[in-house]
Each structure stands twice: as structure tokens, then as C-alpha cells.
Motif scaffolding. Structure first.
Motif, PDB file in Angstrom:
ATOM      1  N   LYS A 207     -22.108  -6.080  -2.432  1.00 18.89           N
ATOM      2  CA  LYS A 207     -23.425  -5.579  -2.823  1.00 18.89           C
ATOM      3  C   LYS A 207     -24.558  -6.458  -2.296  1.00 18.89           C
ATOM      4  O   LYS A 207     -25.717  -6.092  -2.395  1.00 18.89           O
ATOM      5  N   ARG A 208     -24.207  -7.630  -1.751  1.00 18.67           N
ATOM      6  CA  ARG A 208     -25.208  -8.602  -1.295  1.00 18.67           C
ATOM      7  C   ARG A 208     -24.526  -9.525  -0.287  1.00 18.67           C
ATOM      8  O   ARG A 208     -23.329  -9.410  -0.064  1.00 18.67           O
ATOM      9  N   PRO A 209     -25.266 -10.438   0.356  1.00 12.66           N
ATOM     10  CA  PRO A 209     -24.622 -11.354   1.296  1.00 12.66           C
ATOM     11  C   PRO A 209     -23.445 -12.095   0.666  1.00 12.66           C
ATOM     12  O   PRO A 209     -23.462 -12.410  -0.533  1.00 12.66           O
ATOM     13  N   VAL A 210     -22.431 -12.368   1.481  1.00 14.96           N
ATOM     14  CA  VAL A 210     -21.200 -13.002   1.015  1.00 14.96           C
ATOM     15  C   VAL A 210     -21.106 -14.406   1.594  1.00 14.96           C
ATOM     16  O   VAL A 210     -21.318 -14.618   2.795  1.00 14.96           O
ATOM     17  N   GLN A 294     -28.417 -19.720   2.974  1.00 15.14           N
ATOM     18  CA  GLN A 294     -27.148 -19.027   2.726  1.00 15.14           C
ATOM     19  C   GLN A 294     -26.972 -18.698   1.250  1.00 15.14           C
ATOM     20  O   GLN A 294     -26.405 -17.655   0.905  1.00 15.14           O
ATOM     21  N   LEU A 295     -27.478 -19.541   0.368  1.00 15.05           N
ATOM     22  CA  LEU A 295     -27.383 -19.277  -1.069  1.00 15.05           C
ATOM     23  C   LEU A 295     -28.353 -18.190  -1.512  1.00 15.05           C
ATOM     24  O   LEU A 295     -28.156 -17.584  -2.570  1.00 15.05           O
ATOM     25  N   ASN A 296     -29.400 -17.941  -0.730  1.00  7.21           N
ATOM     26  CA  ASN A 296     -30.262 -16.769  -0.918  1.00  7.21           C
ATOM     27  C   ASN A 296     -30.797 -16.656  -2.348  1.00  7.21           C
ATOM     28  O   ASN A 296     -30.836 -15.571  -2.926  1.00  7.21           O
ATOM     29  N   ASP A 301     -22.658 -13.044  -3.129  1.00  2.00           N
ATOM     30  CA  ASP A 301     -21.312 -12.972  -3.681  1.00  2.00           C
ATOM     31  C   ASP A 301     -20.577 -14.194  -3.147  1.00  2.00           C
ATOM     32  O   ASP A 301     -20.377 -14.322  -1.935  1.00  2.00           O
ATOM     33  N   LEU A 302     -20.205 -15.120  -4.034  1.00  2.95           N
ATOM     34  CA  LEU A 302     -19.611 -16.379  -3.612  1.00  2.95           C
ATOM     35  C   LEU A 302     -18.122 -16.401  -3.963  1.00  2.95           C
ATOM     36  O   LEU A 302     -17.742 -16.185  -5.115  1.00  2.95           O
ATOM     37  N   TYR A 303     -17.287 -16.670  -2.949  1.00  6.49           N
ATOM     38  CA  TYR A 303     -15.841 -16.804  -3.124  1.00  6.49           C
ATOM     39  C   TYR A 303     -15.453 -18.223  -2.735  1.00  6.49           C
ATOM     40  O   TYR A 303     -15.770 -18.688  -1.637  1.00  6.49           O
ATOM     41  N   LEU A 304     -14.754 -18.908  -3.636  1.00  3.90           N
ATOM     42  CA  LEU A 304     -14.411 -20.316  -3.458  1.00  3.90           C
ATOM     43  C   LEU A 304     -12.936 -20.522  -3.750  1.00  3.90           C
ATOM     44  O   LEU A 304     -12.447 -20.129  -4.816  1.00  3.90           O
ATOM     45  N   LEU A 318     -23.893 -26.479  -7.252  1.00  5.81           N
ATOM     46  CA  LEU A 318     -24.700 -25.310  -7.611  1.00  5.81           C
ATOM     47  C   LEU A 318     -25.539 -25.583  -8.862  1.00  5.81           C
ATOM     48  O   LEU A 318     -26.703 -25.194  -8.948  1.00  5.81           O
ATOM     49  N   ARG A 319     -24.932 -26.279  -9.855  1.00  6.46           N
ATOM     50  CA  ARG A 319     -25.677 -26.615 -11.078  1.00  6.46           C
ATOM     51  C   ARG A 319     -26.871 -27.511 -10.747  1.00  6.46           C
ATOM     52  O   ARG A 319     -27.970 -27.311 -11.246  1.00  6.46           O
ATOM     53  N   ASP A 320     -26.624 -28.516  -9.909  1.00  9.47           N
ATOM     54  CA  ASP A 320     -27.693 -29.453  -9.566  1.00  9.47           C
ATOM     55  C   ASP A 320     -28.837 -28.755  -8.828  1.00  9.47           C
ATOM     56  O   ASP A 320     -30.005 -29.143  -8.968  1.00  9.47           O
ATOM     57  N   LYS A 321     -28.511 -27.744  -8.058  1.00 12.44           N
ATOM     58  CA  LYS A 321     -29.536 -27.005  -7.318  1.00 12.44           C
ATOM     59  C   LYS A 321     -30.195 -25.931  -8.175  1.00 12.44           C
ATOM     60  O   LYS A 321     -31.183 -25.317  -7.761  1.00 12.44           O
ATOM     61  N   GLY A 322     -29.616 -25.683  -9.353  1.00 13.77           N
ATOM     62  CA  GLY A 322     -30.157 -24.648 -10.223  1.00 13.77           C
ATOM     63  C   GLY A 322     -29.910 -23.245  -9.703  1.00 13.77           C
ATOM     64  O   GLY A 322     -30.685 -22.328  -9.993  1.00 13.77           O
TER      65      GLY A 322
END
Length: 342
Positions: A207-210, A294-296, A301-304, A318-322
Motif C-alpha cells: 500500500k506504500r513504499p517498501v 527511505q523511511l518516508n 511497509d517495513l520488513y526486517l 526507529l524509536r530514537d528517530k521517532g
């Protein structure tokens, strides 16, 4: 014509069934001996409530608000006794597979590819008598039995569903049961048995960038996802893969990623090596090369997939960047799965 309906149960077991046009999911499941929870089958009790993760469907209006409210329906909740798919769907069923009298499927196949592509990685390919009988969601895994030892190890598919050969990336662990078998005993045409598929880490509707982040052999399930995108000709959604390894010798399957990029013009990718002595152009961890663009602003949609320290590092980053991704799915190797390719 029929639709492919993946039923993903609470315990991670997945069963794929066929659903005919104008047939409810409940009827299709019962026809294939999958006993989904039900009391009334008339849209009155709500016992069969599930969540549709992906796909189009019609719920009609012949059910009570007490069984499924307007708000629940808007959030993707469905009644399997009323849901009529209009295409392939993925449905989360909020009960264990055992409560539906459903056991994981068992498959037996022959080893057709066995290659140690680096000191740390083995590529394994298994062909079944009827490859089409094996169905799974890209990103899922199976438990492969180590012949003669009575133990299993968990590995994700690196191939797409329906491929002639089921492919896996195996981490070569010194002294490990599966590693020792594949390195010292196994040969082409030997038989392997595995059960599954399992897991809630799978490709959702785009639905959005991956953004895909892989650590070591955690690349495997992401390759499976990319194979499916390439097969479907999905070229509209931007996809960026960052593949991180510890040392130069751990960097594998780059030719395959390049081939996927040729098939997916919307795919960009980078590889990075953590070892400071590496000769690779990019060094450091995946988070060192994950940009704000890239985080937009979280609209991704993030796959790790990777070992626990990597997964926790990304979550902390991700938490530190908010930044909270709109859709975030991850899988990590647990300590008691030292040989799992995730």
C-alpha cells in the motif's frame, strides 16, 4: 476458476485452501476438512470472526451488528460464514490450528541442490514429487527434520510459492546438527522431510513504499517476497533492500538480487559489511545506510529479518528517530534456534 485463501492460525500454522466464486470461506474450509470456529453459520453469533490481512471480498449485509460491528468491518474484521472472496486472500484465524482439528502438513522431497556458497552459508534445494502441492506465504518457514537424529531445524523459503524447487539459505554453524549433515553426509537425491508452513512473517498487500532489512541468512524470506513481486510484475511500489552481513565471506546471493532488480525496475538495494577491515564499498550496519527519505516519515511497509541484536538495534534506531512505520513486520533468530535461517 477458484481463489487461493491462506488461513493463518494463532500458532503460526498456515493452510491454503481453494474457494470457488460465490462460496463463503466457511463453506470452502469445511469442504476441505478445515473446521473453522462456528456456532450459527448465519452471521448471528460472531464466533467465526477473523481478520482479512489481504484481498478483496464481499460481506453482504445479512448479519447482525452484534456479530460484527460497522467499526470492526471497517478495520478488516470479517465473519467467515459470510465472507465471499473476490480474489486471493490472507485471513488471520484467532485460534490455534489444533482447535480446528488441523495438523501441520508433512512433505517429503529429494535434495536437488546442495552448495556451500561460502564458509558461512549453504544453499539447499528440495524437489517434491508434486511441487504444486506445497503452498505457503512468501516469508514463511518450515521445520526440516535432520535425518537419523530425531530433531528439526527451522528455515524460511528463499523461493517463491509454486517454484519447481523449494530453496533455502542455511547458516553453516560449526558442530550444528543440520550443518554437519549437509556438509558431511547429504548428497543429491537423498530424502528430506519437513512440516509446515508456519509463521506470521509474510508479505502483505503493498500500500506504500517498501523497505526490507536483512541480516545474514535472514535474506532468505525477503528473497521469497521479492520473487513474488517480480512474478506479479509489481513495478509501481518503490522497494529498497539493505542487506547486512558480518564479514565479506558472508555476502552471498548478490547475483540473484541483481537478477531480481532487472525484473523489478522499482527495486533498489545496497549491501553492507560490519567488519571494519572489509574491502566492500559500504561498511557498518544496516541502520547506517537507512535514510530519512527511505523511511518516508513512517509511510512505509517495513520488513526486517535477522539475529536478535540486529532486530533490536533497528527497533531502537526507529524509536530514537521517532519514526513508527505504518506497517512493521519482523522476524528474529531466537537463541535456541542457532541454526534457523529465520
Amino acid at each position: 476458476m477458484s481463489y487461493r485463501i491462506a488461513l493463518n492460525f494463532e500458532d503460526g500454522v498456515t493452510r491454503v485452501i481453494d474457494c470457488n466464486p460465490m462460496e463463503t470461506v466457511m463453506d470452502a474450509a469445511y469442504r476441505q476438512k478445515v473446521n473453522l470456529p462456528v456456532d450459527c453459520s448465519d452471521g448471528v453469533c460472531g464466533t467465526c470472526k477473523c481478520r482479512c490481512e489481504e484481498g478483496a471480498y464481499d460481506l453482504g449485509d445479512d448479519y447482525l451488528d452484534e456479530a460484527l460491528s460497522e467499526g470492526e468491518a471497517a478495520e478488516g474484521l470479517v465473519l467467515s460464514c459470510q465472507m465471499v472472496p473476490e480474489g486471493d486472500c490472507v485471513i488471520s484465524v484467532p485460534v490455534p490450528s489444533s482447535s480446528c482439528k488441523l495438523a501441520p502438513s508433512v512433505y517429503t522431497g529429494e535434495i536437488t541442490t546442495l552448495e556451500q556458497v561460502s564458509p558461512s552459508t549453504i544453499v539447499l534445494g528440495v524437489t517434491l514429487p508434486k511441487p504444486g502441492a506445497l503452498d505457503f506465504l512468501p516469508g514463511q518457514y518450515v521445520n526440516i527434520a535432520v535425518p537419523g537424529l530425531g530433531v528439526t531445524r527451522s528455515y524460511s523459503f528463499s523461493s517463491a510459492p509454486g517454484a519447481d524447487e523449494a530453496m533455502f539459505l542455511i547458516r553453516n554453524v560449526p558442530g550444528g546438527a543440520m550443518s554437519r549433515y549437509l556438509s558431511e553426509v547429504a548428497k543429491p537425491c537423498d530424502t528430506l522431510e519437513f512440516t509446515g508452513p508456519y509463521g506470521s512473517f509474510f508479505l502483505r498487500e503493498r500500500k506504500r513504499p517498501v523497505v526490507m532489512l536483512a541480516g545474514g541468512t535472514g535474506l532468505a524470506p525477503l528473497l521469497s517476497m521479492l520473487e513474488v513481486m517480480a512474478e506479479k510484475g509489481e513495478t509501481d511500489t518503490p522497494v529498497h533492500l539493505i542487506y547486512g552481513v558480518t564479514s565479506d565471506i558472508d555476502l552471498v546471493e548478490t547475483d540473484r538480487i541483481e537478477a531480481l532488480a532487472d525484473r523489478l525496475p522499482n527495486l533498489t538495494w545496497a549491501a553492507t559489511v560490519a567488519d571494519a577491515a572489509s574491502t566492500h564499498p559500504l561498511k557498518g550496519y544496516v541502520t547506517h545506510h537507512l535514510t530519512d527519505a527511505q523511511l518516508n516519515d513512517g509511510e512505509v511497509d517495513l520488513y526486517l529479518c535477522g539475529p536478535p541484536p540486529m532486530v533490536e538495534a533497528v527497533r531502537g534506531f526507529l524509536r530514537d528517530k521517532g519514526v513508527t512505520p505504518a506497517s512493521f513486520h519482523y522476524e528474529k533468530f531466537t537463541p535456541n534456534e542457532a541454526e534457523a535461517a529465520a
